[in-house]
Scaffold this motif. Structure first.
Motif, PDB file in Angstrom:
ATOM      1  N   ALA A   1     -14.724   2.548   6.434  1.00  0.00           N
ATOM      2  CA  ALA A   1     -13.861   3.639   5.492  1.00  0.00           C
ATOM      3  C   ALA A   1     -13.088   4.529   6.431  1.00  0.00           C
TER       4      ALA A   1
ATOM      5  N   ASN B   1      -8.276   4.508   5.771  1.00  0.00           N
ATOM      6  CA  ASN B   1      -7.744   5.449   4.708  1.00  0.00           C
ATOM      7  C   ASN B   1      -6.257   5.985   5.190  1.00  0.00           C
TER       8      ASN B   1
ATOM      9  N   ASP C   1      -3.084   2.578  -3.230  1.00  0.00           N
ATOM     10  CA  ASP C   1      -4.081   1.718  -3.094  1.00  0.00           C
ATOM     11  C   ASP C   1      -4.887   1.225  -4.405  1.00  0.00           C
TER      12      ASP C   1
ATOM     13  N   GLY D   1     -10.517  -1.372   2.366  1.00  0.00           N
ATOM     14  CA  GLY D   1     -11.664  -0.731   2.684  1.00  0.00           C
ATOM     15  C   GLY D   1     -12.722  -0.827   1.673  1.00  0.00           C
TER      16      GLY D   1
ATOM     17  N   TYR E   1     -16.031   1.675   0.084  1.00  0.00           N
ATOM     18  CA  TYR E   1     -16.661   3.032   0.207  1.00  0.00           C
ATOM     19  C   TYR E   1     -17.897   2.887  -0.999  1.00  0.00           C
TER      20      TYR E   1
ATOM     21  N   GLY F   1     -15.025   8.370  -2.716  1.00  0.00           N
ATOM     22  CA  GLY F   1     -14.009   8.046  -2.010  1.00  0.00           C
ATOM     23  C   GLY F   1     -13.368   9.235  -1.183  1.00  0.00           C
TER      24      GLY F   1
END
Length: 371
Positions: A45, A49, A285, A326, A328, A352
């Protein structure tokens, strides 16, 4: 026979941004440090990002950590030689409800947030028609995560931190970490493995209700041709950051966006973008939560993000260059700091916002260990 892989004052498990932050604090305090990372480089992650240190929109501990981290980001960029942009964030208001939330937020963060009219928004970022105004969150920073994370690791290595790349951790005990390359011994062990807490301490992960959040992001061509300094966020972003939860108008905004696009609310859309050094845009996202995420991606989610971003920019469509997922850690509390054994700390940012908060969180963890 047990093979010794070395000794250090502190062993950090995980070379993502949270692990690197703890390694930085330790070496700053004159301690010897070893970092163990299962991959050949950080690929999780921390490099997948927006590269957005969005402190201003946080609340509680995240706000405090984010504010504290800002100075470290700026210092570290100079020392490690990576770019940090003091660009701030532009929040775009496209309806009255979003404008009302931003007006309230500007009062809550007086001195950190400046309200913008539609012309001022357009002067800072390219947006399509229908923008009523916005707000500039002045103190937020931007970095290129694909460049800064390896640069930080290289900088720490130049200061004596020993990295064990491509090395799997098999067991963690007080004073030692068993790995695929032998045993590392240290008085202090920091376990910073993000969403993989359950791989090492399953009962701890269950007790803290840690799940994995799988987010979807894309890199697209920039059809506007503009240079875009700030991160750009929208009303969907306001629904996801703790600072906006303090705004009395937020429920009305949530009601409006849910009525307009319930499927996007269900997908946890955070409609925003940042510009990469090559001029392309990172957009996204969406979010899905599970202990074990489904391995299959629904193309409809990416299509929705592309459509919404094109509308925000005022263009008919966008050309995709890359897509990725991703992952997390997510939990009811935004931070996990646990002590499963003497001298062992399990640390995870479970909201996050690791890029925003890690450099503020790590000193507190190390202070708690008395080192």
């Amino acid at each position: 026979m047990t093979v010794s892989a070395g000794t250090a004052d502190v062993v950090v498990v995980g070379a993502g941004i949270v692990g690197l932050a703890h390694a930085l604090v330790a070496v700053d305090r004159g301690l010897s440090v070893a970092v163990v990372e299962r991959d050949e480089r950080a690929v999780g992650a921390s490099v997948r990002n927006f590269g957005h240190a969005c402190a201003t929109a946080q609340s509680g501990r995240a706000l405090a950590y984010g504010r504290a981290a800002r100075a470290t980001w700026i210092r570290l960029a100079a020392e490690a030689g990576f770019w940090v942009g003091r660009t701030g964030t532009v929040m775009v208001a496209r309806n009255a409800e979003e404008a009302a939330v931003l007006a309230e937020f500007a009062e809550l963060r007086a001195g950190e947030v400046r309200l913008l009219n539609a012309v001022e928004v357009a002067e800072r970022v390219p947006v399509g028609p229908g923008v009523l105004g916005g707000a500039w969150l002045m103190d937020d920073l931007r970095v290129d995560p694909r460049a800064c994370v390896p640069a930080i690791a290289a900088h720490l290595a130049s200061r004596g931190v020993v990295f064990h790349w491509g090395t799997t951790v098999h067991g963690i005990e007080p004073g030692s970490v068993g790995t695929s390359r032998g045993v590392l011994r240290a008085a202090t062990v920091i376990v910073a493995v993000g969403h993989d807490v359950d791989r090492h301490f399953p009962d701890l992960a269950t007790a803290h209700e840690i799940r994995r959040c799988a987010l979807r992001m894309l890199r697209v061509d920039n059809p506007t041709g503009a240079t875009i300094g700030p991160a750009v966020q929208t009303g969907y972003s306001m629904l996801r950051y703790g600072g906006f939860a303090e705004c009395p108008s937020l429920p009305k905004l949530r009601e409006r966006l849910t009525a307009e696009h319930p499927e996007l609310i269900d997908a946890g859309l955070n409609l925003m973008f940042t510009q990469r050094p090559d001029g392309t845009l990172t957009i996204g996202d969406t979010h899905a939560y599970a202990t074990t995420p489904e391995p299959f991606d629904d193309e409809a989610l990416d299509a929705a993000v592309l459509e919404q971003t094109a509308g925000l920019l005022g263009v008919p469509n966008l050309r995709v260059r890359e897509r990725w997922r991703g992952v997390y850690a997510s939990a009811p509390e935004p931070f996990l700091i646990a002590a499963p054994a003497d001298g062992v700390r399990v640390v995870s940012v479970t909201a996050g916002v690791g890029m925003t908060t890690a450099f503020g969180l790590a000193p507190e963890v190390m202070d708690g260990l008395g080192i």
